[in-house]
Design an enzyme around this catalytic site. Sequence first.
Site, PDB file in Angstrom:
ATOM      1  N   ARG A  26       0.818  -1.211   0.000  1.00 29.19           N
ATOM      2  CA  ARG A  26       0.000   0.000   0.000  1.00 29.19           C
ATOM      3  C   ARG A  26       0.853   1.262   0.000  1.00 29.19           C
ATOM      4  NH1 ARG A  26      -4.569  -1.797   4.389  1.00 29.19           N
ATOM      5  NH2 ARG A  26      -5.689  -3.296   3.090  1.00 29.19           N
ATOM      6  N   ARG A  30      -3.045   6.712  -0.293  1.00 24.09           N
ATOM      7  CA  ARG A  30      -3.527   6.772   1.087  1.00 24.09           C
ATOM      8  C   ARG A  30      -2.746   7.715   1.987  1.00 24.09           C
ATOM      9  NH1 ARG A  30      -6.296   1.847   3.655  1.00 24.09           N
ATOM     10  NH2 ARG A  30      -4.269   1.300   4.491  1.00 24.09           N
ATOM     11  N   ARG A  39      -6.897  11.831  -5.931  1.00 22.03           N
ATOM     12  CA  ARG A  39      -8.128  11.050  -5.741  1.00 22.03           C
ATOM     13  C   ARG A  39      -9.370  11.916  -5.904  1.00 22.03           C
ATOM     14  NH1 ARG A  39     -12.185   9.190  -5.577  1.00 22.03           N
ATOM     15  NH2 ARG A  39     -13.124   7.533  -4.310  1.00 22.03           N
ATOM     16  N   ASP A  76      -6.971  -2.710  -7.303  1.00 21.20           N
ATOM     17  CA  ASP A  76      -7.646  -3.238  -6.127  1.00 21.20           C
ATOM     18  C   ASP A  76      -7.998  -4.694  -6.369  1.00 21.20           C
ATOM     19  OD1 ASP A  76      -9.001  -2.146  -3.462  1.00 21.20           O
ATOM     20  OD2 ASP A  76     -10.349  -3.636  -4.337  1.00 21.20           O
ATOM     21  N   TYR A 151     -15.359 -11.538   0.199  1.00 24.12           N
ATOM     22  CA  TYR A 151     -16.088 -10.308  -0.097  1.00 24.12           C
ATOM     23  C   TYR A 151     -17.309 -10.596  -0.972  1.00 24.12           C
ATOM     24  CZ  TYR A 151     -12.112  -7.558   1.646  1.00 24.12           C
ATOM     25  OH  TYR A 151     -11.136  -6.990   2.432  1.00 24.12           O
TER      26      TYR A 151
END
Length: 350
Positions: A26, A30, A39, A76, A151
């Site tokens: 990551r 972020r 973003r 992702d 998920y």
Amino acid sequence: MSETTPRLLRALAGETLDRPPIWLMRQAGRSLPEYRELRTRAADFITFCHNPEMAAEATLQPMRRFPLDAAIVFADILLIPGALGQKVWFEAGEGPRLGELPLVEAMAEQVEASTGRLSAIGETLSLVRAELEPDRALIGFAGGPWTVATYMIEGRSSNREVARAYAYAHPEELDALLAVLVDATARYLVMQAKSGAQALKIFESWAEGLAEDVFERIVIAPHLAIVEKVRAAGVTVPFIGFPRGAGALVENYARTVPVQGVALDTQASAELGQRLQAGGKTIQGALDNLLLREGGSALDARVDQLLAQWSGGPYIFNLGHGVMPDTPIAHIARVVERVTGKPAKAMAAE
């Protein structure tokens, strides 16, 4: 391999280097202010991931800041369910949401088309590879089938109890779903390698809490099948497998799945890593992402300890999980400099 070969690839080929290569899970996004600004230009996260120019910029941002040895494509793990026909979206501040699970038979019919629906990620890799320095490697990735399935079954991030119960109550249905994900994932990774990825990583983020027989069936067997399918397509780039939370079962994983690198989570002991190295695997990871966030002398000491215990064999410095959004940039820079001996670049906007 020559000394001009990216350090990451040399480590994955089994070399013990003067210092380990470093990249951070990551690392793209972020925690970086330039990522947060970028973003805001996308309507939503999925749109961001499917925009090659924006995703390439997010991939390259940490490479401009820090002397990291590898970039990992900004994408992702939940892009595959979307490509197979399940609705996927992200709620601000809450994480991923998925619609009703389609029939497995319907998704199986979408496997071939799913790769084309993910072509933007291939374009991102091509853009990054064209700009990235030749001595810095580019990593492609996908989620492990079991993690992605959790998920898809539960419709959101959770403690995965529903998915684990499903594995016991409906083994045939789960195996059928995993088989579809194996096929789609293998095709996706082949496309990534052909687009410029020089190493491929399988993120099995939710491998914890599984009984040994279940772990072998829903983690080891699908990973083995993915690697075999990718190799059958003529792709030779190295693999890194990451069965996070597997504990002692990671040794069986390392013996069975023909990956070149095994990523270790925070709980991994010095002896475990050394046994994997002795068994012919390159190891990666184990630095606690919470410790990276907190910083200070404890962080320095742990970095030095990891370097001391594993630098005698093939080793890639990394975290045991991903960079947290509120991690101070100065802490990342401090760790990277401690490993590489090179300082981060000063940036105008913080």
